[in-house]
Design an enzyme around this catalytic site. Structure first.
Site, PDB file in Angstrom:
ATOM      1  N   GLU A 101       0.831  -1.206   0.000  1.00  0.00           N
ATOM      2  CA  GLU A 101       0.000   0.000   0.000  1.00  0.00           C
ATOM      3  C   GLU A 101       0.861   1.249   0.000  1.00  0.00           C
ATOM      4  O   GLU A 101       1.902   1.291   0.650  1.00  0.00           O
ATOM      5  CB  GLU A 101      -0.892   0.016   1.242  1.00  0.00           C
ATOM      6  N   ASP A 105      -4.384   5.575   5.796  1.00  0.00           N
ATOM      7  CA  ASP A 105      -4.901   6.806   6.402  1.00  0.00           C
ATOM      8  C   ASP A 105      -5.919   6.383   7.466  1.00  0.00           C
ATOM      9  O   ASP A 105      -5.543   5.992   8.559  1.00  0.00           O
ATOM     10  CB  ASP A 105      -5.501   7.631   5.251  1.00  0.00           C
ATOM     11  N   ARG A 167       1.889  12.020  -9.360  1.00  0.00           N
ATOM     12  CA  ARG A 167       2.358  10.664  -9.030  1.00  0.00           C
ATOM     13  C   ARG A 167       3.811  10.455  -9.420  1.00  0.00           C
ATOM     14  O   ARG A 167       4.503   9.627  -8.847  1.00  0.00           O
ATOM     15  CB  ARG A 167       1.515   9.614  -9.770  1.00  0.00           C
TER      16      ARG A 167
HETATM   17  P1  IMP Z   1      -8.010   5.103   3.944  1.00  0.00           P
HETATM   18  O1  IMP Z   1      -9.108   4.150   3.636  1.00  0.00           O
HETATM   19  O2  IMP Z   1      -8.499   6.339   4.607  1.00  0.00           O
HETATM   20  O3  IMP Z   1      -6.856   4.477   4.672  1.00  0.00           O
HETATM   21  O4  IMP Z   1      -7.568   5.637   2.539  1.00  0.00           O
HETATM   22  C1  IMP Z   1      -6.380   5.377   1.969  1.00  0.00           C
HETATM   23  C2  IMP Z   1      -6.418   5.921   0.554  1.00  0.00           C
HETATM   24  O5  IMP Z   1      -6.712   7.335   0.559  1.00  0.00           O
HETATM   25  C3  IMP Z   1      -5.050   5.789  -0.042  1.00  0.00           C
HETATM   26  O6  IMP Z   1      -4.902   4.562  -0.718  1.00  0.00           O
HETATM   27  C4  IMP Z   1      -4.989   6.985  -0.959  1.00  0.00           C
HETATM   28  O7  IMP Z   1      -5.583   6.664  -2.193  1.00  0.00           O
HETATM   29  C5  IMP Z   1      -5.826   8.029  -0.281  1.00  0.00           C
HETATM   30  N1  IMP Z   1      -5.004   8.940   0.526  1.00  0.00           N
HETATM   31  C6  IMP Z   1      -4.990   9.048   1.869  1.00  0.00           C
HETATM   32  N2  IMP Z   1      -4.129   9.974   2.267  1.00  0.00           N
HETATM   33  C7  IMP Z   1      -3.551  10.472   1.147  1.00  0.00           C
HETATM   34  C8  IMP Z   1      -2.553  11.490   0.914  1.00  0.00           C
HETATM   35  O8  IMP Z   1      -1.995  12.133   1.819  1.00  0.00           O
HETATM   36  N3  IMP Z   1      -2.237  11.709  -0.386  1.00  0.00           N
HETATM   37  C9  IMP Z   1      -2.817  11.046  -1.425  1.00  0.00           C
HETATM   38  N4  IMP Z   1      -3.752  10.094  -1.243  1.00  0.00           N
HETATM   39  C10 IMP Z   1      -4.117   9.819   0.035  1.00  0.00           C
HETATM   40 MG    MG Z   2      -4.246   3.777  -2.483  1.00  0.00          MG
END
Ligand code: IMP
Ligand code: MG
Length: 183
Positions: A101, A105, A167
């Site tokens: 991953e 977050d 990216r």
């Molecule tokens: P989660 O379900 O909140 O853990 O989301 C994770 C996803 O949110 C990651 O795979 C990213 O696609 C996106 N994401 C979370 N934080 C960031 C960031 O700081 N920059 C870019 N994408 C992020």
């Molecule tokens: Mg992702």
């Protein structure tokens, strides 16, 4: 080769190319140790994990195969349920799987993906995450290998995007607060 200049919408380089390279080398060495004598399946969720996966795979010295899936972002209030828009190509039953991953977050996405993968009965299933924003965590995620803990800032580069851009930056940079209207 010099790193490209910081885009105007970013305020600082959080992780330089060199720091990332050193850490990815260490993570690859850890996978090499852990999976010695096994064949590894590295799986990532497109598109953010792609750059990390490409470098991690080359830092890992066991026989391995790559596979990819893609999911639509979860809708708020749906408990982290995401829609699979591209499934893995290969069966993972009995495989030693590492889910690679870019960033964890809230943890909702990765936990849902883990539940989907676990249902297919891999021999083992671990998470290797480059970035861990642990202060924002909602769902507990078992992270076997972690690159860096980072603060609660939106970051771009090394695979991570804002609306599809940035990216290709070779480093990870923090986005300026005023460049980020939606999260
Ligand atoms: P989660 O379900 O909140 O853990 O989301 C994770 C996803 O949110 C990651 O795979 C990213 O696609 C996106 N994401 C979370 N934080 C960031 C960031 O700081 N920059 C870019 N994408 C992020
Ligand atoms: Mg992702």
């Amino acid at each position: 080769m010099a790193s490209p200049p910081l885009p105007e919408s970013c305020d600082a380089v959080l992780l330089s190319e060199e720091r990332i390279r050193e850490r990815v080398t260490e993570l690859g060495a850890a996978l090499t140790r852990d999976y010695e004598g096994q064949e590894l399946r590295l799986v990532t969720v497109l598109r953010g994990g792609l750059i990390f996966l490409a470098d991690l795979a080359r830092a890992t010295d066991v026989p391995l195969q790559l596979d990819f899936m893609a999911v639509s972002p979860y809708a708020p209030g749906r408990g982290g349920v995401v829609r699979v828009t591209k499934d893995l190509d290969d069966d993972i039953t009995d495989a030693a799987v590492v889910l690679v991953e870019d960033v964890i977050d809230t943890g909702l996405t990765v936990n849902y993906v883990l539940s989907l993968l676990r249902a297919r009965r891999p021999r083992s299933l671990e998470v290797c995450a480059l970035l861990d924003k642990d202060v924002r965590r909602i769902a507990d995620v078992p992270i076997a290998h972690r690159g860096f803990r980072i603060p609660d800032r939106f970051v771009v580069g090394y695979g991570l995007d804002l609306k599809g851009r940035y990216r290709n930056l070779p480093y990870v940079a923090t986005l300026r607060e005023d460049a980020l209207e939606v999260r």
